[in-house]
Motif scaffolding. Structure first.
Motif, PDB file in Angstrom:
ATOM      1  N   TYR A  72       0.865  -1.183   0.000  1.00 25.69           N
ATOM      2  CA  TYR A  72       0.000   0.000   0.000  1.00 25.69           C
ATOM      3  C   TYR A  72       0.897   1.226   0.000  1.00 25.69           C
ATOM      4  N   ALA A 122       1.051   4.643   0.787  1.00 23.12           N
ATOM      5  CA  ALA A 122       0.122   5.357   1.667  1.00 23.12           C
ATOM      6  C   ALA A 122       0.519   6.831   1.807  1.00 23.12           C
ATOM      7  N   TYR A 151       0.186  10.410   3.304  1.00 22.32           N
ATOM      8  CA  TYR A 151      -0.301  11.038   4.527  1.00 22.32           C
ATOM      9  C   TYR A 151      -1.008  12.357   4.190  1.00 22.32           C
ATOM     10  N   ASP A 152      -2.240  12.452   4.679  1.00 21.89           N
ATOM     11  CA  ASP A 152      -3.108  13.571   4.339  1.00 21.89           C
ATOM     12  C   ASP A 152      -2.696  14.888   4.986  1.00 21.89           C
ATOM     13  N   SER A 184      -4.795   7.198   0.588  1.00 19.20           N
ATOM     14  CA  SER A 184      -4.406   8.291   1.484  1.00 19.20           C
ATOM     15  C   SER A 184      -4.889   7.925   2.884  1.00 19.20           C
ATOM     16  N   TYR A 185      -4.265   8.535   3.896  1.00 19.97           N
ATOM     17  CA  TYR A 185      -4.676   8.209   5.270  1.00 19.97           C
ATOM     18  C   TYR A 185      -4.460   9.392   6.191  1.00 19.97           C
ATOM     19  N   ARG A 186      -5.171   9.363   7.329  1.00 24.37           N
ATOM     20  CA  ARG A 186      -5.111  10.465   8.296  1.00 24.37           C
ATOM     21  C   ARG A 186      -4.668  10.009   9.678  1.00 24.37           C
ATOM     22  N   GLU A 187      -4.724   8.687   9.923  1.00 19.30           N
ATOM     23  CA  GLU A 187      -4.445   8.222  11.283  1.00 19.30           C
ATOM     24  C   GLU A 187      -2.945   8.000  11.488  1.00 19.30           C
ATOM     25  N   THR A 234       0.444   6.070  11.489  1.00 16.22           N
ATOM     26  CA  THR A 234       0.887   5.093  10.484  1.00 16.22           C
ATOM     27  C   THR A 234       0.732   3.650  10.996  1.00 16.22           C
ATOM     28  N   LEU A 245      -2.814   2.582  10.718  1.00 16.41           N
ATOM     29  CA  LEU A 245      -3.124   2.227   9.327  1.00 16.41           C
ATOM     30  C   LEU A 245      -2.622   0.810   9.035  1.00 16.41           C
ATOM     31  N   ARG A 303      -4.889  -1.639  10.643  1.00 14.74           N
ATOM     32  CA  ARG A 303      -6.205  -1.682   9.985  1.00 14.74           C
ATOM     33  C   ARG A 303      -6.136  -2.501   8.690  1.00 14.74           C
TER      34      ARG A 303
END
Ligand code: ADP
Length: 161
Positions: free
Chosen positions: A32, A34, A36-37, A68-71, A73, A76, A79
């Motif tokens: 992934y 990923a 970061y937002d 994209s992700y906000r939490e 790392t 993520l 998850r």
């Protein structure tokens, strides 16, 4: 075969990032990429644009998904059921920060391993900051970024000057 996430700001993706992703995709069943937002730095491209540029640049890699992700790392990684966090290392100067990050992440999630891949010599000097600096002064960035990113940077800096 394990799954990995390759997290970063990627503002924008450059050839050093593409190389690390390509190599990670050979080591892991799924990667992934990923984005970061909310990175703690000034961002040129909005998240949607960073995602689009990365999707285009990595389109030939079947086992790579751009998200994209906000939490956190590590949250993520958990998850997504990822076993590892991939990071790229350029120089000794990267090492201190990456070690600090890796140790923090291990504290938070001991089951997620951090895997650092060494840059290729030709990309050792490359960073998104350098790319943006050269592009803003209308220098040649064709050996630093994929063609779609070159186009996006040219458009951005054509508008602003
Ligand atoms: P971050 O803000 O998380 O450092 P970056 O987009 O700058 O996000 O970088 C994402 C990851 O890619 C980091 O692990 C970084 O060290 C790595 N990286 C950046 N540039 C290069 C390069 N030229 N070669 C290899 N790895 C790189």
């Amino acid at each position: 075969m394990p799954t990995a996430i390759y997290p970063g700001a990627f503002d924008p993706i450059h050839l050093g990032h593409v190389d690390i992703t390509r190599r990670a995709a050979q080591l892991f069943e799924h990667v992934y990429f990923a984005i970061y937002d909310r990175p703690n730095k000034n961002i040129l491209f909005p998240t949607q644009e960073r995602v689009r540029l990365a999707q285009e640049a990595l389109a030939d890699l079947d086992n790579v998904t751009v998200i994209s992700y906000r939490e956190l790392t590590v949250d993520l990684a958990q998850r997504l059921g990822a076993d590892a966090i991939v990071r790229g290392l350029r120089a000794i100067s990267d090492f201190e920060w990456e070690l600090q990050l890796a140790l923090t992440n291990r504290e938070l999630a001991p089951n997620v391993e951090v895997v650092c891949l060494m840059t290729r010599l030709e990309y050792a000097f490359l960073s998104s900051t350098i790319v943006k600096e050269v592009a803003s002064l209308h220098g040649d960035i064709s050996k630093m970024v994929p063609p779609n990113v070159e186009k996006a940077l040219k458009n951005t800096f054509a508008k602003s000057t």
